[in-house]
Design an enzyme around this catalytic site. Structure first.
Site, PDB file in Angstrom:
ATOM      1  N   GLY A 123       0.798  -1.226   0.000  1.00 15.45           N
ATOM      2  CA  GLY A 123       0.000   0.000   0.000  1.00 15.45           C
ATOM      3  C   GLY A 123       0.825   1.267   0.000  1.00 15.45           C
ATOM      4  O   GLY A 123       0.315   2.333   0.371  1.00 15.45           O
ATOM      5  N   LYS A 124       2.091   1.197  -0.437  1.00 16.82           N
ATOM      6  CA  LYS A 124       2.938   2.402  -0.454  1.00 16.82           C
ATOM      7  C   LYS A 124       2.326   3.492  -1.333  1.00 16.82           C
ATOM      8  O   LYS A 124       2.296   4.662  -0.947  1.00 16.82           O
ATOM      9  CB  LYS A 124       4.341   2.075  -0.981  1.00 16.82           C
ATOM     10  CG  LYS A 124       5.166   1.166  -0.119  1.00 16.82           C
ATOM     11  CD  LYS A 124       6.592   1.054  -0.628  1.00 16.82           C
ATOM     12  CE  LYS A 124       6.707   0.669  -2.092  1.00 16.82           C
ATOM     13  NZ  LYS A 124       6.093  -0.654  -2.391  1.00 16.82           N
ATOM     14  N   THR A 125       1.871   3.101  -2.523  1.00 17.81           N
ATOM     15  CA  THR A 125       1.320   4.110  -3.438  1.00 17.81           C
ATOM     16  C   THR A 125       0.038   4.700  -2.868  1.00 17.81           C
ATOM     17  O   THR A 125      -0.212   5.906  -2.988  1.00 17.81           O
ATOM     18  CB  THR A 125       1.057   3.496  -4.824  1.00 17.81           C
ATOM     19  OG1 THR A 125       2.281   2.926  -5.327  1.00 17.81           O
ATOM     20  CG2 THR A 125       0.577   4.552  -5.804  1.00 17.81           C
TER      21      THR A 125
ATOM     22  N   LYS B 294       8.701   8.262  -8.479  1.00 17.62           N
ATOM     23  CA  LYS B 294       8.904   6.813  -8.295  1.00 17.62           C
ATOM     24  C   LYS B 294       9.846   6.404  -9.415  1.00 17.62           C
ATOM     25  O   LYS B 294       9.406   5.990 -10.494  1.00 17.62           O
ATOM     26  CB  LYS B 294       7.592   6.038  -8.364  1.00 17.62           C
ATOM     27  CG  LYS B 294       7.755   4.556  -8.051  1.00 17.62           C
ATOM     28  CD  LYS B 294       6.451   3.807  -8.157  1.00 17.62           C
ATOM     29  CE  LYS B 294       6.665   2.310  -7.951  1.00 17.62           C
ATOM     30  NZ  LYS B 294       6.742   1.944  -6.525  1.00 17.62           N
TER      31      LYS B 294
ATOM     32  N   SER C 216       8.452  -1.687 -11.946  1.00 17.70           N
ATOM     33  CA  SER C 216       8.402  -2.903 -12.750  1.00 17.70           C
ATOM     34  C   SER C 216       6.951  -3.361 -12.858  1.00 17.70           C
ATOM     35  O   SER C 216       6.070  -2.839 -12.179  1.00 17.70           O
ATOM     36  CB  SER C 216       9.278  -4.001 -12.136  1.00 17.70           C
ATOM     37  OG  SER C 216       8.895  -4.276 -10.810  1.00 17.70           O
TER      38      SER C 216
ATOM     39  N   SER D  68      -1.372   0.369   6.575  1.00 21.85           N
ATOM     40  CA  SER D  68      -2.391   0.313   5.533  1.00 21.85           C
ATOM     41  C   SER D  68      -3.267  -0.924   5.738  1.00 21.85           C
ATOM     42  O   SER D  68      -2.760  -2.051   5.787  1.00 21.85           O
ATOM     43  CB  SER D  68      -1.716   0.260   4.160  1.00 21.85           C
ATOM     44  OG  SER D  68      -2.665   0.208   3.116  1.00 21.85           O
TER      45      SER D  68
END
Length: 226
Positions: A15-17, A38, A42, A179
């Site tokens: 859940g970083k984004t 970013k 990938s 998150s």
């Protein structure tokens, strides 16, 4: 007033984004100008990338979804959903860490935004370039550090391990944002936050439920010094 915030993960697909986008949106609601970075991604589909990590960051930053903006946010885009060095090798490409760091430092040095959110790849120790991890990029970028934890079974261990590694390297997080997992069989979210806070008493722990965005305002207040 400018802030650089590095968003790191205790694990991949955590859940970083989602957290980075929440911080960008909260900053904009407070009248701040924002930008995002970013550098390496990938599993990228060049035909349909609006919902990709860089696409979501651009939307949260209020930027157009065009190739110019995409190049500014994520210049190293790789097709295979693998660790970036492995994905780059499949394409016959190298992925020199010094070039990634130089790009990030140049973008940050020339940024005019009040808040620049920088997102790594995968977990904290995931390889991001040849011979280097996301933690190495975090160290090179500096700034405020947000560690993203998860709500799935085993996430507390992953998050505390990441916290130990960051602390040992002298880059302890400013806060931990947990998150919420989308898995209906995940442990109690409130219980996960409480357990993590018990084992990380020196770092503020903020829960980020999927159902509301109030957490973003609290996290923004913390990183902005308000």
């Amino acid at each position: 007033m400018r802030r650089v915030v590095f968003v790191a993960g205790g694990h991949t697909e955590i859940g970083k984004t989602h957290i980075a986008c929440g911080l960008l949106s909260a900053a904009r609601r407070n009248g701040w100008s924002v930008d995002a970075l970013k550098p390496v991604v990938s599993g990228f589909n060049p035909v349909d990338w609006a919902e990709s990590d860089p696409g979501r960051l651009l939307v949260a930053a209020g930027r157009p979804l065009d190739l110019h903006e995409l190049d500014r946010v994520s210049p190293w885009r790789l097709s295979a959903p693998l660790a970036p060095p492995m994905a780059a090798a499949l394409e016959g490409r190298g992925l020199p860490m010094d070039e990634v760091i130089a790009f990030c430092r140049d973008r940050i040095a020339n940024a005019t935004a009040d808040l620049m959110a920088v997102e790594g790849v995968g977990g904290l120790m995931s390889p991001i370039a040849d011979g280097a991890t996301s933690l190495d990029l975090l160290e090179a970028v500096q700034g405020i550090r947000v560690l993203v934890g998860g709500g799935y079974l085993g996430a507390v261990s992953h998050t505390l391990t990441a916290l130990e590694v960051m602390t040992a390297r002298g880059v302890a997080p400013t806060c931990i944002v947990v998150s919420e997992s989308a898995d209906p069989e995940a442990p109690s979210f409130a219980g996960t936050i409480a357990l993590l806070a018990q084992h990380a008493p020196t770092v503020p722990v903020i829960g980020a439920p999927r159902a509301d965005s109030d957490w973003a305002a609290r996290a923004f207040a913390m990183i902005s010094g308000r």
